[in-house]
Design a protein around this motif. Sequence first.
Motif, PDB file in Angstrom:
ATOM      1  N   VAL A  89      37.025  42.077  17.841  1.00 49.82           N
ATOM      2  CA  VAL A  89      36.860  41.125  17.616  1.00 49.82           C
ATOM      3  C   VAL A  89      37.470  40.114  16.059  1.00 49.82           C
ATOM      4  N   PHE A  90      37.872  41.329  14.899  1.00 45.42           N
ATOM      5  CA  PHE A  90      38.953  40.131  14.277  1.00 45.42           C
ATOM      6  C   PHE A  90      40.289  40.025  14.706  1.00 45.42           C
ATOM      7  N   ALA A  91      40.830  40.476  16.430  1.00 43.23           N
ATOM      8  CA  ALA A  91      42.221  40.203  16.472  1.00 43.23           C
ATOM      9  C   ALA A  91      41.844  39.031  17.187  1.00 43.23           C
ATOM     10  N   ALA A  92      40.447  39.049  18.557  1.00 46.38           N
ATOM     11  CA  ALA A  92      40.352  37.696  19.188  1.00 46.38           C
ATOM     12  C   ALA A  92      39.884  36.512  18.424  1.00 46.38           C
ATOM     13  N   CYS A  93      39.139  36.935  16.971  1.00 47.10           N
ATOM     14  CA  CYS A  93      39.016  35.722  16.440  1.00 47.10           C
ATOM     15  C   CYS A  93      40.232  35.218  15.475  1.00 47.10           C
ATOM     16  N   ARG A  94      40.692  35.550  14.759  1.00 46.89           N
ATOM     17  CA  ARG A  94      42.121  35.643  14.087  1.00 46.89           C
ATOM     18  C   ARG A  94      43.354  35.402  14.536  1.00 46.89           C
ATOM     19  N   GLU A  95      43.581  36.392  15.262  1.00 47.03           N
ATOM     20  CA  GLU A  95      44.863  36.158  15.861  1.00 47.03           C
ATOM     21  C   GLU A  95      45.033  35.162  17.298  1.00 47.03           C
TER      22      GLU A  95
END
Length: 521
Positions: free
Chosen positions: A390-396
């Motif tokens: 989720v972090f990769a999708a949302c922040r990157e």
Amino acid sequence: MGEPFYITTAISYPNGKPHIGHAYEAIAADVIARFQRAMGRDVRFQTGTDEHGLKMMQKARDLGITPKQLSDEMSSHFIAMCDELNVSYDVFLRTTEDRHHAASQELWRRLEANGDLYLDRYEGWYSVRDEAFYDESELVAGERGEKLSPQGTPVEWTVEESWFFRLSKYTEPLLQLYNGQPQFIQPDGRRNEVMRFVEGGLRDLSVSRTSFDWGVKVPGSDGHVMYVWVDALTNYLTGLGFPDENGDFARYWPANLHLIGKDIVRFHAVYWPAILMSAGLAVPAQVFGHGFLLNRGQKESKSLGNVTDPLELAERFGVDPLRYFLMREVAFGQDGSYSPEAIVTRCNAELANSYGNLVQRVLSMIFKNMHGELEAFPSIAADDALLAMVFAACREELPCAFAELNFSGGIDAWMRAVFACNAYVDEQAPWTLRKTDPDRMKAVLLTLFMAIRDLTIAISPVVPSSAAKVLDQIGIPLEERGFPALTDADWFMARVATGEKLGQPTPAFPRLELPEDATAA
């Protein structure tokens, strides 16, 4: 204060009420502006109306009113459209404003001082509808053999005295600009079209008219008003206080992005930078020509009876679902199509069923089974893997795509994270864990709570009202709703430390129903 970012839309010609194309551009520009704000940039977002020219004068005459009365009435519809669609503009500029006349006349004087204006006689083809002159070689034949502009609009032979701008002088400087800054014109297809046009050699440009007087007066030249494109393009400077080059102008110029329709790329990517070069002003960083929005694959027209009022669509389906659909469905830069069925299908499948249902289920279970309490919990590999994805999708992934104006690609990465959360719910089955392992149930629900916060912050530029409703329900402070907050590893424990409890959630993404009068494509 963050790094400045200045974005503009094309200013709309208000000889009719707003249509879906106006709404599409305004929404896209707003998504960009909100995204850049969420990234920490100091955003200046300008839109407005282009109120001069022969079309406005003729329309007013037909209605038996003055051009000023017409522009006052019609511009109010465009302001209302922006406000209704939650377009967060900082400046709505009208070209009838005194400050705009002063800015346009000062720009004219600079062109004149540089030796780039001369008086001559214009003879050629002119399209009233396009407010544009065309060379004979550009014309196309209509169904009855009549001459039409490249846009398919009627042209008429025009003879009058005119001031000319030495556009031909800027052929090489423009080509150097395009080659030295490949991102200046995007997408690449538009860049290639403009380069071929300029490589063919540029003719000097007629920049004043004497056949009507509804426009900015040419300084020192009685009877001449500025050709509408010189007047209109200057709006991007006016809104920053030009000719005062301090303050807002010094901070925000040159523009980071002129967002426009593909049919007016030539004016923004050829005429405008040449005018700026002549005036000794910096050129914008990028001109992006987006595609058209088609109604069931057809261009809208009054004759076909398929012209859509964007505010009616927003009233039927909701502002945020309409915004989501337009950014998700269409590959930005290309033509796209919409229909009531497509809006309902897309938004129900993704916003309501996948994301909205995820939020409602998780928050309801926390409220019901944990009394709305947040607490520290031990995680396992499956929890960490989900949050990392989720972090990769949302922040990157989403920010990288949005920075390149690839909205559909960014939302696609976001949806993959939403799907991963739903798969995780099914695998972990917290409703079963409630009886067999309550502590593990809490860990699963709180992992999902953390994921929901990230997902909601990421999609906020697209669906700002609905996202704010979710973030309010989960207690995220206003100052922690930007993309930098996603890198804060301590936010969850800070939220736990407040001791606040989650209340009974209310749905933020209800399912849409197809209107009874909608017909299948």
